[in-house]
Design an enzyme around this catalytic site. Structure first.
Site, mmCIF file in Angstrom:
data_model
loop_
_atom_site.group_PDB
_atom_site.id
_atom_site.type_symbol
_atom_site.label_atom_id
_atom_site.label_comp_id
_atom_site.label_asym_id
_atom_site.label_seq_id
_atom_site.Cartn_x
_atom_site.Cartn_y
_atom_site.Cartn_z
ATOM 1 N N ALA A 1 0.866 -1.191 0.000
ATOM 2 C CA ALA A 1 0.000 0.000 0.000
ATOM 3 C C ALA A 1 0.889 1.223 0.000
ATOM 4 O O ALA A 1 2.067 1.132 0.344
ATOM 5 C CB ALA A 1 -0.867 0.025 1.255
ATOM 6 N N HIS B 1 10.915 -8.602 11.066
ATOM 7 C CA HIS B 1 11.989 -7.606 11.065
ATOM 8 C C HIS B 1 13.149 -8.028 10.154
ATOM 9 O O HIS B 1 14.304 -8.028 10.580
ATOM 10 C CB HIS B 1 12.508 -7.378 12.494
ATOM 11 C CG HIS B 1 11.549 -6.642 13.389
ATOM 12 N ND1 HIS B 1 11.730 -6.502 14.741
ATOM 13 C CD2 HIS B 1 10.394 -5.982 13.123
ATOM 14 C CE1 HIS B 1 10.739 -5.805 15.275
ATOM 15 N NE2 HIS B 1 9.905 -5.484 14.307
ATOM 16 N N HIS C 1 12.147 -1.546 17.697
ATOM 17 C CA HIS C 1 11.555 -2.102 16.481
ATOM 18 C C HIS C 1 12.168 -1.361 15.301
ATOM 19 O O HIS C 1 12.807 -0.333 15.463
ATOM 20 C CB HIS C 1 10.049 -1.948 16.522
ATOM 21 C CG HIS C 1 9.417 -2.708 17.650
ATOM 22 N ND1 HIS C 1 8.270 -3.432 17.514
ATOM 23 C CD2 HIS C 1 9.798 -2.851 18.935
ATOM 24 C CE1 HIS C 1 7.965 -3.996 18.666
ATOM 25 N NE2 HIS C 1 8.865 -3.652 19.541
HETATM 26 P P1 FAD Z 1 8.079 -1.110 3.259
HETATM 27 O O1 FAD Z 1 7.509 -0.124 4.188
HETATM 28 O O2 FAD Z 1 7.539 -2.477 3.272
HETATM 29 O O3 FAD Z 1 7.968 -0.474 1.810
HETATM 30 C C1 FAD Z 1 8.142 -1.207 0.629
HETATM 31 C C2 FAD Z 1 7.102 -0.749 -0.391
HETATM 32 O O4 FAD Z 1 7.488 -1.180 -1.679
HETATM 33 C C3 FAD Z 1 5.713 -1.307 -0.122
HETATM 34 O O5 FAD Z 1 4.768 -0.267 -0.148
HETATM 35 C C4 FAD Z 1 5.507 -2.298 -1.258
HETATM 36 O O6 FAD Z 1 4.165 -2.455 -1.646
HETATM 37 C C5 FAD Z 1 6.330 -1.672 -2.348
HETATM 38 N N1 FAD Z 1 6.812 -2.606 -3.367
HETATM 39 C C6 FAD Z 1 7.391 -3.812 -3.176
HETATM 40 N N2 FAD Z 1 7.737 -4.364 -4.341
HETATM 41 C C7 FAD Z 1 7.373 -3.488 -5.305
HETATM 42 C C8 FAD Z 1 7.482 -3.488 -6.725
HETATM 43 N N3 FAD Z 1 8.053 -4.502 -7.380
HETATM 44 N N4 FAD Z 1 6.978 -2.424 -7.405
HETATM 45 C C9 FAD Z 1 6.413 -1.377 -6.753
HETATM 46 N N5 FAD Z 1 6.301 -1.330 -5.408
HETATM 47 C C10 FAD Z 1 6.778 -2.368 -4.702
HETATM 48 N N6 FAD Z 1 8.366 -1.862 13.189
HETATM 49 C C11 FAD Z 1 8.277 -1.016 14.216
HETATM 50 O O7 FAD Z 1 9.123 -0.144 14.374
HETATM 51 N N7 FAD Z 1 7.250 -1.091 15.123
HETATM 52 C C12 FAD Z 1 6.290 -2.047 15.024
HETATM 53 O O8 FAD Z 1 5.372 -2.098 15.849
HETATM 54 C C13 FAD Z 1 6.371 -2.958 13.944
HETATM 55 N N8 FAD Z 1 5.439 -3.919 13.806
HETATM 56 C C14 FAD Z 1 5.418 -4.651 12.666
HETATM 57 C C15 FAD Z 1 4.334 -5.487 12.430
HETATM 58 C C16 FAD Z 1 4.219 -6.159 11.227
HETATM 59 C C17 FAD Z 1 3.030 -7.043 10.975
HETATM 60 C C18 FAD Z 1 5.228 -6.021 10.238
HETATM 61 C C19 FAD Z 1 5.120 -6.734 8.921
HETATM 62 C C20 FAD Z 1 6.336 -5.217 10.479
HETATM 63 C C21 FAD Z 1 6.435 -4.521 11.678
HETATM 64 N N9 FAD Z 1 7.475 -3.634 11.924
HETATM 65 C C22 FAD Z 1 7.425 -2.810 13.010
HETATM 66 C C23 FAD Z 1 8.580 -3.476 10.967
HETATM 67 C C24 FAD Z 1 8.514 -2.212 10.121
HETATM 68 O O9 FAD Z 1 7.181 -1.785 9.939
HETATM 69 C C25 FAD Z 1 9.185 -2.454 8.761
HETATM 70 O O10 FAD Z 1 10.487 -2.938 8.988
HETATM 71 C C26 FAD Z 1 9.279 -1.202 7.909
HETATM 72 O O11 FAD Z 1 8.029 -0.581 7.776
HETATM 73 C C27 FAD Z 1 9.855 -1.537 6.532
HETATM 74 O O12 FAD Z 1 10.076 -0.359 5.803
HETATM 75 P P2 FAD Z 1 10.696 -0.420 4.332
HETATM 76 O O13 FAD Z 1 10.770 0.965 3.829
HETATM 77 O O14 FAD Z 1 11.949 -1.218 4.369
HETATM 78 O O15 FAD Z 1 9.672 -1.278 3.458
#
Ligand code: FAD
Length: 569
Positions: free
Chosen positions: A85, A506, A549
């Site tokens: 999303a 994580h 986290h």
């Molecule tokens: P993301 O935020 O996952 O962003 C990646 C984005 O890329 C997504 O929107 C995805 O749809 C998009 N994407 C992927 N592939 C493609 C593609 N090929 N083309 C176009 N778009 C694409 N952390 C905390 O600090 N506190 C918490 O309480 C916590 N609870 C958690 C609970 C759950 C259920 C989960 C799953 C994680 C939790 N985490 C928590 C961890 C934390 O939320 C994540 O580590 C962090 O949000 C990841 O950020 P990111 O930018 O690496 O990736």
């Protein structure tokens, strides 16, 4: 019509991607395109409801990645959740806002990432944060909520605070006294967000306290800025791979994308392509684009552009388990009480545990390297392990997280060892970008990881036997003493832990920031080795697990990444 062209393309409109897109588009002469596979969840109740954790799981905004069968972790597959999303995983996560221990960020610099230390990252934690000062103090003090104003930022986009449902169910003081009464007391920690995490506390979350709704990356970093003419977002669009310029240098000139109607086309970037698709997607996009291990790429007829075999290696996650109890009290709110024990507090005989672990590190490193086909070298892994050992036994990081979650007539707990030593990997299993990847975190591969997990369970049993809390708690309902007897050794805990754990969601280090010689995929400016203009800014780059986290650290890394990119324009 000619192809659209932007200065910067950000792949993935998630937690990190929207930070970078926001900061780059502050410069009105710079054009930024964010490409996001998912849609808007602005009005999705499964996202906004602060009490709705888990409601989005299994819906169309959850990627629900599947691991391979976990050889050491109960033999079954695991589901690793991630948000699909605008806002990414910040739209489905637990909203906990907790940073890391100072020494953990300093460890990034110790392995050769010059400039990546706590002192430099701390201002970026604050830059992103809009701490909402709690107003009703008497109410708050009764709830055990406290903070140190010096550790927070007030002018950033991301709202951080407490929800009304977190507050005041009268348990805070009881838990504090209980932790002080433990055989090895765990002190109260007023505010673990200043880099000293040990202790018991009630943490803040990413929430809009006034509206009592979730604060996510899109609400913080996109919607208030969506009228910027130079910031574009394409939703429901999948990035398949990067496209390359002809020439000797490896320079990306854009990405290939597929719209939701199935049309595949490309879009151009004149300056950079910035990967922010998450730790379980960004390394795959590199492989699909010809950056990775030639042995893997050639299997799927992908031409190797850059021989960088550690793409997708060094995958680290934690294991989440729970114990459950009856409660003699009916709880109407859902506060989370957290404790971060040190090695002394968790292991009790920390010196002996530390000495034994130190002797095992060479064997552990060899085991990890060999389980991953020796793509990462045992000598490098051993160095990482020694740094992790120092963090645990010398600089006193928390070694576990213990959560107490009362609701109705039950107490749930969740817990995990903060820094497992096991490392696995993730790779493509096809040249088709929509095919599922081969994800193998190798949960429970090393016996120390099991020991930390078992020891955390024992600690919880002690909490439930310690006054004054013991008076309020009933029987242990899971696993229960008939399943795992009191005084069980690690072997006695093993079957319960391995058949009931889940991913702690994580995952990190799949495109690690490290010197190339020791297995790095990106350099200290987060640029992929061998490319002139491809960066990774998401959880993939984080070199060691953090004890808070992940999200606060990811927001901060992305804030710093944006400044690095701006400085190199
Ligand atoms: P993301 O935020 O996952 O962003 C990646 C984005 O890329 C997504 O929107 C995805 O749809 C998009 N994407 C992927 N592939 C493609 C593609 N090929 N083309 C176009 N778009 C694409 N952390 C905390 O600090 N506190 C918490 O309480 C916590 N609870 C958690 C609970 C759950 C259920 C989960 C799953 C994680 C939790 N985490 C928590 C961890 C934390 O939320 C994540 O580590 C962090 O949000 C990841 O950020 P990111 O930018 O690496 O990736």
């Amino acid at each position: 019509a000619s192809e659209p062209k932007y200065d910067y393309i950000v792949v993935g409109g998630g937690t990190s991607g929207l930070v970078v897109a926001n900061r780059l588009s502050e410069l009105s002469n710079v054009t930024v395109l964010v490409i996001e596979a998912g849609g808007s969840v602005y009005n999705n109740i499964n996202v906004t409801d602060t009490g709705g954790y888990g409601n989005a799981f299994g819906t169309d905004i959850d990627w629900a990645y599947k691991t391979v069968e976990q050889k050491w972790g109960g033999g079954t597959t695991q589901t690793v959740r991630a948000g699909k999303a605008l806002g990414g995983t910040s739209t489905i996560n637990g909203m906990v806002y907790l940073r890391a221990q100072t020494s953990q960020i300093d460890a990034w610099e110790k392995i050769g990432n010059k400039g990546w230390n706590w002192e430099n990252l701390y201002p970026y934690f604050k830059k992103g944060e809009q701490f909402q000062v709690p107003t009703d103090y008497s109410f708050l003090e009764g709830s055990g909520v406290a903070y140190d104003p010096a550790h927070h930022g007030y002018d950033g986009p991301l709202k951080v605070g407490w929800t009304s449902t977190q507050l005041n169910d009268g348990l805070a003081q009881v838990m504090n006294t209980t932790y002080q009464n433990m055989s090895v007391p765990i002190p109260y920690n007023k505010d673990p967000n200043g880099g000293q995490m040990i202790g018991y506390t009630l943490y803040p979350k990413t929430v809009n306290s006034d509206l009592n709704i979730r604060e996510d990356a899109a609400r913080a970093y996109y919607y208030p800025y969506q009228s910027r003419k130079n910031l574009h977002v394409w939703l429901h669009t999948n990035v398949n791979k990067l496209t390359w310029k002809d020439g000797a240098e490896v320079t990306a000139d854009g990405v290939e994308i597929t719209f939701s109607n199935g049309t595949t086309t490309s879009v151009k970037a004149s300056r950079e392509v910035i990967l922010a698709a998450g730790a379980l997607k960004s390394p795959l996009l590199l492989e699909l684009s010809g950056i990775g291990n030639p042995d893997i790429l050639s299997k799927y007829d992908i031409e190797t552009k850059i021989n960088l075999p550690t793409v997708g290696e060094n995958l680290q996650d934690q294991m989440n388990n729970g114990l459950a109890y009856d409660s003699k009290i009916n709880y109407t709110k859902s506060p989370d009480y957290v404790a971060y024990p040190s090695a002394e507090q968790l292991f009790r005989n920390a010196t002996a545990v530390g000495a034994q672990l130190l002797r095992k590190l060479p064997a552990y490193a060899a085991q990890v390297a060999s389980a991953n086909g020796n793509v990462t070298r045992a000598a490098d892994i051993e160095r990482f392990f020694k740094i992790q050992w120092d963090l645990i036994f010398k600089s006193g990081i928390p070694v576990a997280e213990i959560l107490l979650e009362p609701s109705g007539y039950t107490y749930d707990t969740e817990y995990w060892g903060s820094v497992p030593f096991s490392r696995g990997n993730i790779h493509i299993s096809s040249a088709d970008p929509t095919a599922p990847a081969t994800i193998d975190p190798k949960y429970f591969m090393l016996d120390f990881d099991l020991h930390a997990q078992a020891q955390a369970a024992r600690l919880i049993r002690e909490i439930f036997k310690t006054e004054p809390f013991a008076d309020m708690a009933g029987e242990e309902t899971s696993p229960g003493l008939s399943t795992v007897a009191a005084n069980s050794d690690d072997e006695g805990w093993s079957s319960f832990l391995k058949s009931n754990f889940r991913s702690n969601f994580h995952p990190i280090t799949t495109a690690g920031m490290m010197p190339k010689e020791i297995g790095g995929v990106v350099d200290t400016s987060l640029k992929v080795y061998g490319t002139s203009n491809v960066r990774v800014v998401d959880a993939s780059v984080i070199p060691f697990q953090v004890c808070g986290h992940l999200q606060s650290t990811i927001y901060a890394v992305a804030e710093r990444a944006a400044d690095i990119i701006k400085a190199q324009m």
